[in-house]
Design a protein around this motif. Structure first.
Motif, mmCIF file in Angstrom:
data_model
loop_
_atom_site.group_PDB
_atom_site.id
_atom_site.type_symbol
_atom_site.label_atom_id
_atom_site.label_comp_id
_atom_site.label_asym_id
_atom_site.label_seq_id
_atom_site.Cartn_x
_atom_site.Cartn_y
_atom_site.Cartn_z
ATOM 1 N N MET A 1 0.820 -1.209 0.000
ATOM 2 C CA MET A 1 0.000 0.000 0.000
ATOM 3 C C MET A 1 0.854 1.259 0.000
ATOM 4 N N THR A 2 2.107 1.152 -0.420
ATOM 5 C CA THR A 2 3.000 2.313 -0.452
ATOM 6 C C THR A 2 2.405 3.453 -1.261
ATOM 7 N N VAL A 3 1.703 3.131 -2.333
ATOM 8 C CA VAL A 3 1.175 4.182 -3.200
ATOM 9 C C VAL A 3 0.104 5.008 -2.502
ATOM 10 N N LEU A 4 -0.512 4.471 -1.461
ATOM 11 C CA LEU A 4 -1.569 5.199 -0.758
ATOM 12 C C LEU A 4 -0.957 6.027 0.368
ATOM 13 N N ARG A 5 -0.137 6.992 -0.038
ATOM 14 C CA ARG A 5 0.568 7.844 0.907
ATOM 15 C C ARG A 5 -0.136 9.188 1.001
ATOM 16 N N PRO A 6 0.175 9.993 2.007
ATOM 17 C CA PRO A 6 -0.487 11.295 2.178
ATOM 18 C C PRO A 6 -0.365 12.192 0.946
ATOM 19 N N VAL A 7 -1.426 12.914 0.675
ATOM 20 C CA VAL A 7 -1.442 13.841 -0.459
ATOM 21 C C VAL A 7 -1.226 15.257 0.051
ATOM 22 N N ARG A 8 -0.885 16.154 -0.876
ATOM 23 C CA ARG A 8 -0.684 17.546 -0.506
ATOM 24 C C ARG A 8 -2.026 18.250 -0.394
ATOM 25 N N ALA A 9 -2.154 19.067 0.639
ATOM 26 C CA ALA A 9 -3.441 19.698 0.949
ATOM 27 C C ALA A 9 -3.918 20.626 -0.165
ATOM 28 N N GLY A 10 -3.002 21.289 -0.860
ATOM 29 C CA GLY A 10 -3.411 22.268 -1.866
ATOM 30 C C GLY A 10 -4.072 21.687 -3.090
ATOM 31 N N ALA A 12 -5.747 18.391 -3.048
ATOM 32 C CA ALA A 12 -6.149 17.129 -2.423
ATOM 33 C C ALA A 12 -6.996 16.232 -3.316
ATOM 34 N N PHE A 13 -8.017 16.781 -3.957
ATOM 35 C CA PHE A 13 -8.913 15.946 -4.751
ATOM 36 C C PHE A 13 -8.175 15.290 -5.911
ATOM 37 N N GLU A 14 -7.445 16.103 -6.696
ATOM 38 C CA GLU A 14 -6.745 15.561 -7.856
ATOM 39 C C GLU A 14 -5.713 14.527 -7.455
ATOM 40 N N GLU A 15 -4.962 14.789 -6.383
ATOM 41 C CA GLU A 15 -3.931 13.842 -5.959
ATOM 42 C C GLU A 15 -4.544 12.572 -5.372
ATOM 43 N N THR A 16 -5.696 12.714 -4.738
ATOM 44 C CA THR A 16 -6.366 11.520 -4.210
ATOM 45 C C THR A 16 -6.803 10.617 -5.350
ATOM 46 N N VAL A 17 -7.363 11.205 -6.397
ATOM 47 C CA VAL A 17 -7.748 10.424 -7.579
ATOM 48 C C VAL A 17 -6.516 9.750 -8.163
ATOM 49 N N GLU A 18 -5.411 10.491 -8.253
ATOM 50 C CA GLU A 18 -4.171 9.939 -8.809
ATOM 51 C C GLU A 18 -3.655 8.774 -7.972
ATOM 52 N N ALA A 42 -8.905 7.406 4.453
ATOM 53 C CA ALA A 42 -8.809 8.858 4.600
ATOM 54 C C ALA A 42 -7.642 9.226 5.504
ATOM 55 N N ALA A 43 -7.450 8.461 6.584
ATOM 56 C CA ALA A 43 -6.335 8.729 7.505
ATOM 57 C C ALA A 43 -5.006 8.455 6.816
ATOM 58 N N LEU A 45 -4.305 8.656 3.628
ATOM 59 C CA LEU A 45 -4.049 9.680 2.616
ATOM 60 C C LEU A 45 -3.953 11.085 3.212
ATOM 61 N N GLY A 46 -4.356 11.227 4.478
ATOM 62 C CA GLY A 46 -4.289 12.530 5.129
ATOM 63 C C GLY A 46 -5.292 13.527 4.592
ATOM 64 N N ILE A 47 -6.490 13.036 4.264
ATOM 65 C CA ILE A 47 -7.525 13.894 3.697
ATOM 66 C C ILE A 47 -8.833 13.709 4.458
ATOM 67 N N SER A 48 -9.792 14.560 4.158
ATOM 68 C CA SER A 48 -11.101 14.423 4.775
ATOM 69 C C SER A 48 -11.873 13.300 4.099
ATOM 70 N N ARG A 49 -12.839 12.770 4.803
ATOM 71 C CA ARG A 49 -13.646 11.708 4.212
ATOM 72 C C ARG A 49 -14.505 12.248 3.073
ATOM 73 N N VAL A 50 -14.835 13.547 3.137
ATOM 74 C CA VAL A 50 -15.591 14.169 2.044
ATOM 75 C C VAL A 50 -14.773 14.153 0.755
ATOM 76 N N THR A 51 -13.503 14.539 0.848
ATOM 77 C CA THR A 51 -12.626 14.520 -0.330
ATOM 78 C C THR A 51 -12.470 13.104 -0.861
ATOM 79 N N LEU A 52 -12.311 12.149 0.042
ATOM 80 C CA LEU A 52 -12.165 10.755 -0.378
ATOM 81 C C LEU A 52 -13.413 10.283 -1.123
ATOM 82 N N ARG A 53 -14.584 10.620 -0.602
ATOM 83 C CA ARG A 53 -15.820 10.193 -1.257
ATOM 84 C C ARG A 53 -15.943 10.792 -2.647
ATOM 85 N N GLU A 54 -15.515 12.045 -2.802
ATOM 86 C CA GLU A 54 -15.572 12.690 -4.115
ATOM 87 C C GLU A 54 -14.643 11.979 -5.102
ATOM 88 N N ALA A 55 -13.465 11.612 -4.634
ATOM 89 C CA ALA A 55 -12.504 10.920 -5.499
ATOM 90 C C ALA A 55 -13.024 9.539 -5.887
#
Length: 234
Positions: A1-10, A12-18, A42-43, A45-55
């Motif tokens: 699961m190395t690829v599922l690392r934290p994304v940059r906050a600025g 977030a949505f695009e990097e989560t999809v990536e 979500a934890a 990737l370091g993002i909100s669950r809302v962002t994760l759901r959108e991705a």
């Protein structure tokens, strides 16, 4: 699961999809498999669950995930690489550009051979040695439908076993840059047999603690893959 690392906050949505698409295309989660639970993912990737759901919704709409509700629900992978086709390979290279292809192959050669060299200098535990051998065994026993996914798992395990998150993520990124090309290469029996010998040479050099042999074995293997790519493009 190395690829599922934290994304940059600025971004977030695009990097989560990536990140999720990378995990799907690399076969980190196989077809029919389920992504980690929403709270855990979500934890991670370091993002909100809302962002994760959108991705996840975006990838579902693109046909890569099937989102099911209920007690046994979750986001299940539906992505499946197309059948290998030299025509698809030529199209993928055309879209990438030959200069970018050369860069991607050089990048992969550098980071993967380096990872094997580092791992061969590492004092591995019995569990780590068993993991590498298990990845090799899984790959050798794979059917054609699972071969690319388990090939990826073997290669990425080498970087992951070094204990360097940065090296592991870099190797995953390098593999991602050529994954569509590798998927488009027809899997010929003679080539798979040759690859099996090379994979074993890589594992044996690492387990023997021979960094030079490990680096050479990976380089020989990846240079062979690059030559095969070029052969199908001529």
């Amino acid at each position: 699961m190395t690829v599922l690392r934290p994304v940059r906050a600025g971004n977030a949505f695009e990097e989560t999809v990536e990140r999720l698409l990378q995990a799907i295309k690399l076969g980190v989660v196989a077809k029919g498999g389920k992504l980690p639970p929403e709270r855990e993912l979500a934890a991670r990737l370091g993002i909100s669950r809302v962002t994760l759901r959108e991705a996840i919704r975006a990838l579902s709409e693109a046909g890569h995930l099937d989102v099911r509700r209920g007690r046994y629900g979750g986001a299940f992978v539906t992505y499946e690489p197309s059948e290998p086709d030299p025509g698809d390979l030529r199209q993928a290279v055309k879209e990438m550009g030959r200069a970018e292809l050369s860069d991607a192959l050089t990048f992969r050669l550098a980071v993967e051979s380096g990872a094997a060299q580092v791992l061969a200098t590492t004092e591995l535990t019995g569990e780590q040695r068993d993991l590498l051998l298990r990845r090799l065994s899984d790959l050798n026993e794979a059917g054609l439908e699972d071969y690319r996914r388990l090939d990826t798992a073997f290669h990425l395990s080498i970087a992951e076993l070094t204990g360097s998150t940065r090296l592991a993520t870099t190797c995953a990124d390098a593999r991602s840059r050529v994954s569509d090309l590798l998927n488009a290469i027809p899997m010929l029996h003679v080539n798979l047999e040759h690859s099996a010998l090379q994979h074993r040479a890589i594992a044996e050099a690492i387990l023997a603690g021979d960094p030079d042999a490990a680096r050479r074995a990976v380089a020989e293997h990846l240079e062979g893959t690059a030559a095969l790519l070029r052969a199908f493009l001529t």
